[in-house]
Enzyme design. Structure first.
Site, PDB file in Angstrom:
ATOM      1  N   TYR A  65      -7.446  22.528 -27.652  1.00  0.00           N
ATOM      2  CA  TYR A  65      -5.993  22.377 -27.684  1.00  0.00           C
ATOM      3  C   TYR A  65      -5.379  23.771 -27.670  1.00  0.00           C
ATOM      4  O   TYR A  65      -5.465  24.503 -28.649  1.00  0.00           O
ATOM      5  CB  TYR A  65      -5.540  21.647 -28.939  1.00  0.00           C
ATOM      6  CG  TYR A  65      -5.949  20.201 -29.035  1.00  0.00           C
ATOM      7  CD1 TYR A  65      -6.375  19.480 -27.921  1.00  0.00           C
ATOM      8  CD2 TYR A  65      -5.900  19.537 -30.252  1.00  0.00           C
ATOM      9  CE1 TYR A  65      -6.744  18.152 -28.031  1.00  0.00           C
ATOM     10  CE2 TYR A  65      -6.255  18.202 -30.367  1.00  0.00           C
ATOM     11  CZ  TYR A  65      -6.683  17.517 -29.255  1.00  0.00           C
ATOM     12  OH  TYR A  65      -7.044  16.194 -29.371  1.00  0.00           O
ATOM     13  N   PHE A 214      -3.774   7.824 -29.140  1.00  0.00           N
ATOM     14  CA  PHE A 214      -2.559   7.190 -28.593  1.00  0.00           C
ATOM     15  C   PHE A 214      -2.120   6.026 -29.487  1.00  0.00           C
ATOM     16  O   PHE A 214      -1.803   4.938 -28.993  1.00  0.00           O
ATOM     17  CB  PHE A 214      -2.783   6.695 -27.162  1.00  0.00           C
ATOM     18  CG  PHE A 214      -3.106   7.761 -26.154  1.00  0.00           C
ATOM     19  CD1 PHE A 214      -2.733   9.090 -26.362  1.00  0.00           C
ATOM     20  CD2 PHE A 214      -3.783   7.451 -24.982  1.00  0.00           C
ATOM     21  CE1 PHE A 214      -3.031  10.078 -25.431  1.00  0.00           C
ATOM     22  CE2 PHE A 214      -4.077   8.425 -24.041  1.00  0.00           C
ATOM     23  CZ  PHE A 214      -3.703   9.743 -24.266  1.00  0.00           C
ATOM     24  N   PRO A 215      -2.066   6.213 -30.832  1.00  0.00           N
ATOM     25  CA  PRO A 215      -1.676   5.096 -31.712  1.00  0.00           C
ATOM     26  C   PRO A 215      -0.242   4.628 -31.478  1.00  0.00           C
ATOM     27  O   PRO A 215       0.088   3.486 -31.816  1.00  0.00           O
ATOM     28  CB  PRO A 215      -1.837   5.687 -33.121  1.00  0.00           C
ATOM     29  CG  PRO A 215      -1.676   7.160 -32.934  1.00  0.00           C
ATOM     30  CD  PRO A 215      -2.306   7.448 -31.598  1.00  0.00           C
ATOM     31  N   PHE A 219       1.382   9.608 -24.169  1.00  0.00           N
ATOM     32  CA  PHE A 219       2.416  10.280 -23.387  1.00  0.00           C
ATOM     33  C   PHE A 219       3.503   9.305 -22.922  1.00  0.00           C
ATOM     34  O   PHE A 219       4.584   9.723 -22.521  1.00  0.00           O
ATOM     35  CB  PHE A 219       1.781  10.979 -22.178  1.00  0.00           C
ATOM     36  CG  PHE A 219       0.780  12.023 -22.576  1.00  0.00           C
ATOM     37  CD1 PHE A 219       1.185  13.212 -23.157  1.00  0.00           C
ATOM     38  CD2 PHE A 219      -0.582  11.804 -22.397  1.00  0.00           C
ATOM     39  CE1 PHE A 219       0.264  14.176 -23.534  1.00  0.00           C
ATOM     40  CE2 PHE A 219      -1.512  12.765 -22.778  1.00  0.00           C
ATOM     41  CZ  PHE A 219      -1.083  13.952 -23.345  1.00  0.00           C
TER      42      PHE A 219
END
Length: 297
Positions: A65, A214-215, A219
Site C-alpha cells: 500500500y 470490501f465490507p 470502490f
C-alpha cells in the site's frame, strides 16, 4: 454524540489472541489509488491513534500500500506498539509505477516482501501474514502450495507468528491447511456479495476468523433500496447497518473498514452498538446472494 468503542463489537480469537471484532483497514491512508503519500499525513496519524484509543486492536495493512506508505505511517503513529495490538499484513503482490498490482508469489519475492513489512513496521516478527492470491474481487482457482510453503518456512524461521490466506476458494483453503495452520481467511464478502456464505459457516465451525474485504462495497459502495429503508427506520446510516449486519452474520467475522477521517472512523465504530432485530435481519438477508446491486434501484 456519544462515541462508541470497538469493545462493543465483541471478541474473537485471531492467531491465539482475542481481538475486538471491529478493527481497522489501513489501505486508505495512502494517496489516491493507494499510491504515494496521503494529502494530510497528520490526519492519517490522528486516525490511527484515535482507533487504538477507541479499542481497535486489529489493524490490517500491507507494505504494497503506497508502496511502504501505510506501514511507515503506522510505525510513526503507534510504535512502540501496544501489547494487545495485532497487525495483520499481506504479501503476494507488488506495485508498478503506473499503479498496477502484479502478482509476486515466488519464494524470493515473498521473503523480500516479509522483510519489507518487518522493516517498515519496525518489528522483529509479524503477527499475521496473509498470502494474497491473484484476482481482483474473485479468487482464481489455482494451487497456492508453493507460495504458502515459502511462508510456512519463514514462519519456521521465526519471522511470522501466524499465517492467513486471502482471495481463495474452499479448495485452496484446504490445500493451505494441509501445509500449515490457517488462522484467518480474507475474502470479498458483504451484505450484497454473499457467495462465501457456506465458507463463513464452515470456518466458524473450525474457530477460524473470516475477514471480509470490501465490507462496504469497496470502490463502489453498496447500493440497496432495502438497506436505505432499514437505515432510515433505525435513524442511522446505510453503512452502519451494513457493518452491523456483518457483525450479526457470524461470530467469527472480523471487520476492517478503512477511512482517512476520524469522524468516519467513529461512525464506523458506532455500528457495534446497532442492534438489528429479527425483522431487519430478515429484510437485509433478502438482499444478498447475487453479488449484484439491488434491482429496486
Amino acid at each position: 454524540m456519544t462515541v462508541i468503542g470497538a469493545e462493543r463489537s465483541g471478541r474473537f480469537t485471531l492467531g491465539g489472541q482475542p481481538v475486538h471484532r471491529l478493527g481497522y483497514g489501513a489501505m486508505q491512508l495512502a494517496g489516491p489509488h493507494v499510491m504515494g503519500p496521503p494529502a494530510d499525513r497528520d490526519a492519517a496519524i490522528a486516525v490511527l491513534r484515535r482507533a487504538v484509543e477507541l479499542g481497535v486492536d486489529h489493524i490490517d495493512t500491507s507494505d504494497y500500500y503506497g508502496p511502504h506508505v501505510t506501514n511507515e505511517i503506522i510505525r510513526e503513529a503507534l510504535h512502540p506498539y501496544p501489547e494487545d495490538l495485532v497487525i495483520v499484513t499481506k504479501v503476494g503482490a507488488r506495485r508498478t509505477p503506473d499503479g498496477h498490482w502484479p502478482e509476486a508469489l515466488s519464494p524470493d519475492e515473498l521473503r523480500s516482501a516479509v522483510q519489507d513489512n518487518l522493516d517498515h513496521l519496525g518489528v522483529d516478527v509479524l503477527d499475521v501474514v496473509n498470502l494474497r492470491m491473484p484476482g481482483f474481487a474473485e479468487p482464481e482457482e489455482r494451487s497456492l502450495a508453493e507460495p504458502f510453503e515459502a511462508l510456512a518456512q519463514l514462519q519456521q524461521e521465526g519471522l511470522i507468528r501466524h499465517l492467513g490466506i486471502s482471495n481463495v476458494t474452499t479448495q485452496m483453503f484446504a490445500e493451505a491447511q494441509a501445509i500449515a495452520p490457517v488462522v484467518c481467511v480474507q475474502n470479498h464478502y458483504n451484505l450484497v456479495h454473499r457467495h462465501d456464505d457456506p465458507f463463513v459457516d464452515a470456518l466458524a465451525r473450525e474457530g477460524i476468523a473470516y475477514v471480509p474485504f470490501f465490507p462496504l462495497g469497496g470502490f463502489t459502495p453498496i447500493q440497496s433500496a432495502a438497506l436505505e429503508t432499514v437505515a432510515r427506520r433505525l435513524e442511522t446510516t446505510p453503512m452502519q447497518v451494513a457493518l452491523a449486519w456483518l457483525l450479526a452474520r457470524s461470530p467469527n467475522v472480523l471487520l476492517i473498514p478503512g477511512t482517512s477521517s476520524v469522524a468516519h472512523l467513529e461512525e464506523n465504530l458506532m455500528a457495534s452498538a446497532r442492534v438489528l432485530g429479527p425483522v431487519e435481519l430478515e429484510e437485509l438477508d433478502r438482499i444478498g446472494g447475487t453479488g449484484e446491486p439491488d434491482p429496486d434501484l
